[in-house]
Design a protein around this motif. Structure first.
Motif, short mmCIF file in Angstrom:
data_model
loop_
_atom_site.label_atom_id
_atom_site.label_comp_id
_atom_site.label_asym_id
_atom_site.label_seq_id
_atom_site.Cartn_x
_atom_site.Cartn_y
_atom_site.Cartn_z
N LEU A 203 -18.54 -34.84 25.97
CA LEU A 203 -19.34 -35.89 26.59
C LEU A 203 -18.49 -36.56 27.65
O LEU A 203 -17.54 -37.29 27.33
CB LEU A 203 -19.79 -36.94 25.56
N ASN A 204 -18.77 -36.29 28.92
CA ASN A 204 -18.06 -36.96 30.02
C ASN A 204 -18.80 -38.23 30.42
O ASN A 204 -19.96 -38.17 30.85
CB ASN A 204 -17.96 -36.04 31.24
N HIS A 205 -18.13 -39.39 30.25
CA HIS A 205 -18.69 -40.68 30.67
C HIS A 205 -20.12 -40.87 30.15
O HIS A 205 -21.05 -41.13 30.93
CB HIS A 205 -18.65 -40.81 32.19
N PRO A 206 -20.33 -40.71 28.84
CA PRO A 206 -21.70 -40.68 28.31
C PRO A 206 -22.45 -42.00 28.50
O PRO A 206 -21.86 -43.09 28.38
CB PRO A 206 -21.51 -40.38 26.82
N TYR A 207 -23.75 -41.89 28.80
CA TYR A 207 -24.64 -43.03 28.93
C TYR A 207 -25.02 -43.47 27.52
O TYR A 207 -25.92 -42.95 26.89
CB TYR A 207 -25.88 -42.61 29.74
N THR A 268 -14.73 -38.36 27.20
CA THR A 268 -13.92 -38.85 28.32
C THR A 268 -14.57 -40.09 28.92
O THR A 268 -15.79 -40.25 28.89
CB THR A 268 -13.74 -37.77 29.41
N VAL A 269 -13.71 -40.97 29.47
CA VAL A 269 -14.18 -42.18 30.13
C VAL A 269 -13.38 -42.39 31.40
O VAL A 269 -12.33 -41.78 31.60
CB VAL A 269 -14.06 -43.43 29.23
N GLU A 282 -15.34 -45.35 24.55
CA GLU A 282 -14.17 -45.47 23.68
C GLU A 282 -14.58 -45.90 22.27
O GLU A 282 -14.06 -45.38 21.28
CB GLU A 282 -13.17 -46.47 24.25
N ARG A 283 -15.53 -46.82 22.19
CA ARG A 283 -15.98 -47.28 20.87
C ARG A 283 -16.69 -46.14 20.12
O ARG A 283 -16.55 -46.02 18.89
CB ARG A 283 -16.93 -48.48 21.02
N TYR A 284 -17.42 -45.32 20.85
CA TYR A 284 -18.07 -44.16 20.23
C TYR A 284 -17.02 -43.20 19.66
O TYR A 284 -17.15 -42.72 18.53
CB TYR A 284 -18.93 -43.45 21.28
N TYR A 285 -15.97 -42.95 20.43
CA TYR A 285 -14.86 -42.11 19.96
C TYR A 285 -14.27 -42.67 18.67
O TYR A 285 -14.06 -41.93 17.70
CB TYR A 285 -13.81 -42.02 21.06
N GLU A 286 -14.01 -43.96 18.66
CA GLU A 286 -13.44 -44.58 17.46
C GLU A 286 -14.39 -44.47 16.28
O GLU A 286 -13.97 -44.21 15.14
CB GLU A 286 -13.11 -46.05 17.75
N GLU A 301 -8.91 -40.64 29.14
CA GLU A 301 -9.31 -41.67 30.12
C GLU A 301 -8.50 -41.51 31.39
O GLU A 301 -7.28 -41.33 31.35
CB GLU A 301 -9.07 -43.07 29.55
N GLU A 302 -9.19 -41.58 32.52
CA GLU A 302 -8.55 -41.68 33.83
C GLU A 302 -8.73 -43.12 34.29
O GLU A 302 -9.84 -43.54 34.64
CB GLU A 302 -9.18 -40.70 34.83
N LYS A 303 -7.66 -43.90 34.26
CA LYS A 303 -7.78 -45.36 34.40
C LYS A 303 -8.24 -45.82 35.78
O LYS A 303 -8.92 -46.82 35.92
CB LYS A 303 -6.45 -46.04 34.05
N ASP A 304 -7.87 -45.08 36.83
CA ASP A 304 -8.13 -45.56 38.19
C ASP A 304 -9.35 -44.92 38.84
O ASP A 304 -9.45 -44.86 40.07
CB ASP A 304 -6.90 -45.32 39.07
#
Length: 332
Positions: A203-207, A268-269, A282-286, A301-304
């Protein structure tokens, strides 16, 4: 409901979800962010990947595009390939499996992951409200799995001859990531044809959303954010509204994430995606980790970067890094 008139004074906007979709009183619809539709290719000049369009269901009428990587020295004609069933993004309301941006993405993934890809052309709101897209994507996965049976319907030789039905993944970006979550949940409780098991999901950047803000999401006007309005527009009959488990897997009363299908998952986020979905991803991952699910779950995560940057700028260094994470996940 928003309303205004255009220049000739007679066409009223009844739903204004710009830039995703605008619906007018005469029934016309604008989808400003749609990328152009492109045809399949006998051989993509950059990646060598072949593609073709197929009909996998006649009732309802459902289509997909298949991608087959070019054989290499390490991938001879007899080697069975990992299968990725891909669900495109577009806020449930726009975009297409056949658009230039998704076509390029699938060529890249098929080539680098050495995977056979079936990208599903799911139906979209408002012509077809949710849960139609969920059912279409499930039907696509079932169709691929049906090649493990004696008499698959609308069977395709690429899948029959080249697909490894023991290595089936699902994946998607943005709303496609939401579709992945829901199909994986269904695969955990409902059998696929031929006894096939889902191996993994990314799941990339899931809605993912909910009725109350979290993290850095706006507290004031939260119900009027585009994310809230898109869900209510796409699935107006959703029980629980923004806390329906299909958009908020962490809502009270939602099915346990321990029942997810598959044994591997990647979420991923993007660090600058706060106004969209970074914190919820991130909360879904946890929550998956804490649920008791028996599989392995990874987080990247790619921060920038911002939402689905890799789709728009696939040649940037950050995009290449994310694509490699997905490729490694599919090849593992």
């Amino acid at each position: 409901m928003d309303s205004s008139t255009n220049n000739n004074g007679d066409k009223v906007i009844v739903h204004n979800l710009f830039p995703h979709i605008v619906v007018y009183s005469d029934g016309t619809i604008d989808r400003p962010r749609n990328y152009p539709i492109v045809p399949p290719q006998e051989e993509d000049p950059e990646t060598g990947v072949s593609s073709k369009d197929i009909v996998f269901s006649n009732d309802p009428y459902l289509t997909a595009r298949l991608y087959l990587p070019k054989p290499t020295q390490t991938n001879d004609q007899n080697q069975k390939l990992t299968i990725l069933v891909y669900f495109h993004g577009g806020a449930f309301t726009y975009e297409s499996a056949f658009s230039s941006i998704h076509h390029a993405n699938c060529n890249l993934l098929a080539s680098q992951a050495n995977a056979l890809i079936a990208t599903i052309e799911h139906r979209k709101a408002p012509e077809y409200y949710l849960p139609t897209a969920y059912n279409d994507c499930w039907a696509g996965l079932c169709w691929v799995a049906s090649h493990a049976t004696q008499n698959p319907i609308n069977s395709d030789p690429w899948i029959t001859n080249h697909g490894d039905l023991n290595r089936i993944f699902i994946g998607g970006d943005s709303s496609g990531g939401n579709l992945v979550h829901n199909v994986a949940m269904r695969a955990g409780v409902e059998a696929l044809p031929g006894g096939v098991k889902l191996l993994g999901a990314y799941l990339n950047h899931p809605y993912l959303w909910g009725a109350k803000p979290m993290g850095k999401e706006p507290v004031i006007g939260f119900e009027e954010t585009l994310q809230s309005r898109i869900w209510n527009f796409s699935y107006p009959s959703a029980p629980g509204g923004l806390d329906n488990p299909m958009i908020n897997p962490l809502a009270s009363g939602a099915p346990s994430l321990a029942t997810l299908g598959g044994s591997r998952m990647l979420i991923t986020v993007a660090g600058k995606d706060h106004l969209f979905f970074r914190d919820r991803g991130e909360r879904y991952y946890e929550a998956v980790k804490e649920s008791g699910w028996k599989g392995e779950v990874e987080f990247f995560e790619e921060k920038d970067e911002d939402h689905v940057y890799h789709m728009y700028y696939p040649n940037s260094e950050n995009s290449k890094r994310l694509i490699k994470v997905v490729v490694d996940f599919l090849r593992h």
